[in-house]
Motif scaffolding. Structure first.
Motif, PDB file in Angstrom:
ATOM      1  N   ALA A   1       9.028 -27.759 164.149  1.00  0.00           N
ATOM      2  CA  ALA A   1       7.782 -26.744 163.785  1.00  0.00           C
ATOM      3  C   ALA A   1       6.496 -26.820 164.585  1.00  0.00           C
ATOM      4  N   LYS A   2       6.339 -28.065 165.252  1.00  0.00           N
ATOM      5  CA  LYS A   2       5.275 -28.312 165.964  1.00  0.00           C
ATOM      6  C   LYS A   2       5.522 -28.265 167.515  1.00  0.00           C
TER       7      LYS A   2
ATOM      8  N   CYS B   1      14.916 -35.577 156.595  1.00  0.00           N
ATOM      9  CA  CYS B   1      15.082 -34.276 157.223  1.00  0.00           C
ATOM     10  C   CYS B   1      13.586 -34.071 157.596  1.00  0.00           C
ATOM     11  N   GLN B   2      12.579 -34.609 156.975  1.00  0.00           N
ATOM     12  CA  GLN B   2      11.157 -34.161 157.072  1.00  0.00           C
ATOM     13  C   GLN B   2      10.378 -34.323 158.536  1.00  0.00           C
ATOM     14  N   ALA B   3      10.720 -35.448 158.864  1.00  0.00           N
ATOM     15  CA  ALA B   3      10.168 -35.571 160.432  1.00  0.00           C
ATOM     16  C   ALA B   3      10.708 -34.970 161.493  1.00  0.00           C
ATOM     17  N   GLY B   4      12.113 -34.584 161.179  1.00  0.00           N
ATOM     18  CA  GLY B   4      12.616 -33.724 162.341  1.00  0.00           C
ATOM     19  C   GLY B   4      12.192 -32.293 162.287  1.00  0.00           C
TER      20      GLY B   4
ATOM     21  N   ARG C   1      15.208 -41.674 165.883  1.00  0.00           N
ATOM     22  CA  ARG C   1      16.415 -41.540 164.774  1.00  0.00           C
ATOM     23  C   ARG C   1      15.860 -40.693 163.618  1.00  0.00           C
ATOM     24  N   GLU C   2      14.538 -40.683 163.249  1.00  0.00           N
ATOM     25  CA  GLU C   2      13.935 -40.124 162.084  1.00  0.00           C
ATOM     26  C   GLU C   2      13.770 -38.591 162.595  1.00  0.00           C
ATOM     27  N   ILE C   3      13.496 -38.373 163.570  1.00  0.00           N
ATOM     28  CA  ILE C   3      13.575 -36.759 164.363  1.00  0.00           C
ATOM     29  C   ILE C   3      14.920 -36.295 164.129  1.00  0.00           C
ATOM     30  N   VAL C   4      15.992 -36.820 164.523  1.00  0.00           N
ATOM     31  CA  VAL C   4      17.481 -36.143 164.820  1.00  0.00           C
ATOM     32  C   VAL C   4      17.857 -35.559 163.320  1.00  0.00           C
ATOM     33  N   PRO C   5      17.949 -35.919 162.393  1.00  0.00           N
ATOM     34  CA  PRO C   5      18.446 -35.093 161.254  1.00  0.00           C
ATOM     35  C   PRO C   5      18.007 -33.593 160.897  1.00  0.00           C
ATOM     36  N   GLY C   6      16.652 -33.771 160.871  1.00  0.00           N
ATOM     37  CA  GLY C   6      15.906 -32.417 160.639  1.00  0.00           C
ATOM     38  C   GLY C   6      16.173 -31.436 161.949  1.00  0.00           C
TER      39      GLY C   6
END
Length: 354
Positions: free
Chosen positions: A81-82, A73-76, A26-31
């Motif tokens: 980026a990686k 957004c930072q986690a996504g 869930r944390e990844i999705v927005p970013g």
């Protein structure tokens, strides 16, 4: 009593891991959605207005940098980026086959190998002479010597994690993309000025222009023969991405640490194993053996481009134009010097050695 307490703990542990996995997802999705939307916009502009898609992705990403300040957004963005970047590098292997490389002969292969290794060394030397970090020299030397923005992103993924590395990567992508576009315009005239025929021009374009798209543009603008040779030579350079990733991953971190490189202050001198490079090598082998039909292969090659554009979009959101400008003109001079040295060296080699 102790065995009784340990039995009911097991399902709780499994449930906790599953909950953590869902939470991370869930944390990844927005970013990740933001990076994908920017990539779609960049691709649309590039296809309808012309111009390099990587540059559009960077500029759009930097234009919405304020989104990054929102912690959701930072986690996504970091994931794109990686992780997405490394998937794109793996899929790059489907662009290369051993038969393409062998078709041009050992002289051309030797020229490509030596030029790539030379650019890594020259990048280190020029960067240090101009007061830049050795890691920046490796990054730019690899980008100029191998395949421009794609190589910069791949090499960045095995360099020490730091804010400096992120800024250096974005600057390198912008610079090599700009130089590639200029090279596509001016290198045909330069090649003709030195009396190169279509075969030599193909080798010249493939061995000097940074990005694949611009190599193809310059080559086929001259002739179909020059375009085909330029593409194969360029893919030979892409093939060098694998050994370079291993060299930088297993050797550079300790060397840079011993040299006092400031970019290592946030990471240990022992780099992680670049497992994605094995995936790249595996797909080169699969492509060489013709195990994948043409249509699925082209789809996966296009997916590689999408992954790289998504990754550069995320990096763009994570930085600002102000931070890039603050790096100074020495950064640009490093890449310009490397480009000129590669240009001169390849022309001399074609004229007097091939």
């Amino acid at each position: 009593m102790q065995p009784q307490s340990s039995t009911p703990d097991q399902p709780e542990t499994s449930g906790t891991r599953f909950s953590n996995w869902l939470k991370e997802g869930r944390e990844i999705v927005p970013g990740l959605i933001i990076a994908v939307v920017i990539a779609i916009a960049a691709r649309y502009i590039s296809e309808h207005q012309g111009g390099p898609v990587m540059l559009y992705a960077l500029l759009i990403g930097m234009a919405v940098h304020s989104i990054y300040e929102d912690g959701t957004c930072q986690a996504g963005l970091s994931f794109a980026a990686k992780k997405v970047l490394r998937l794109g590098v793996v899929l790059l292997g489907l662009r290369v086959s051993f038969s393409q490389i062998l078709a041009l002969g050992w002289q051309t292969l030797a020229l490509v190998i030596l030029s790539v290794l030379a650019m890594l060394l020259i990048g280190l030397i020029v960067a240090r002479l101009l007061g830049r970090s050795a890691s920046f020299g490796l990054l730019t030397g690899g980008a100029v010597g191998i395949c421009g923005a794609s190589a910069a992103l791949a090499i960045s993924s095995v360099l020490p994690n730091s804010k400096e590395n992120e800024q250096n990567t974005l600057f390198t992508v912008i610079a090599v993309t700009a130089f590639s576009t200029l090279a596509m315009i001016f290198y045909p005239s330069i090649g003709r000025m030195f009396g190169l025929d279509d075969v030599q021009l193909g080798i010249f374009f493939g061995a000097t222009i940074h990005d694949v798209a611009q190599v193809i543009g310059a080559g086929f603008a001259v002739s179909d023969g020059a375009g085909e040779i330029a593409t194969v030579v360029k893919l030979m350079r892409v093939m060098m991405l694998l050994p370079v990733i291993f060299i930088i991953s297993f050797w550079s971190a300790k060397w840079l640490h011993n040299k006092g490189d400031t970019s290592l202050t946030t990471q240990e001198a022992n780099p992680p194993v670049p497992y994605f490079a094995f995936g790249f090598a595996a797909l080169v082998l699969v492509n060489s053996l013709d195990w994948i039909p043409q249509t699925p292969r082209l789809i996966l090659v296009d997916a590689s481009t999408w992954c790289l554009v998504i990754a550069i979009s995320a990096l763009g959101v994570m930085t600002t134009l102000k931070t890039l400008v603050s790096l100074g003109h020495q950064h640009l001079l490093v890449i310009l010097a490397e480009t000129i040295i590669l240009l001169a060296g390849i022309i001399l080699a074609i004229k007097y050695l091939l």
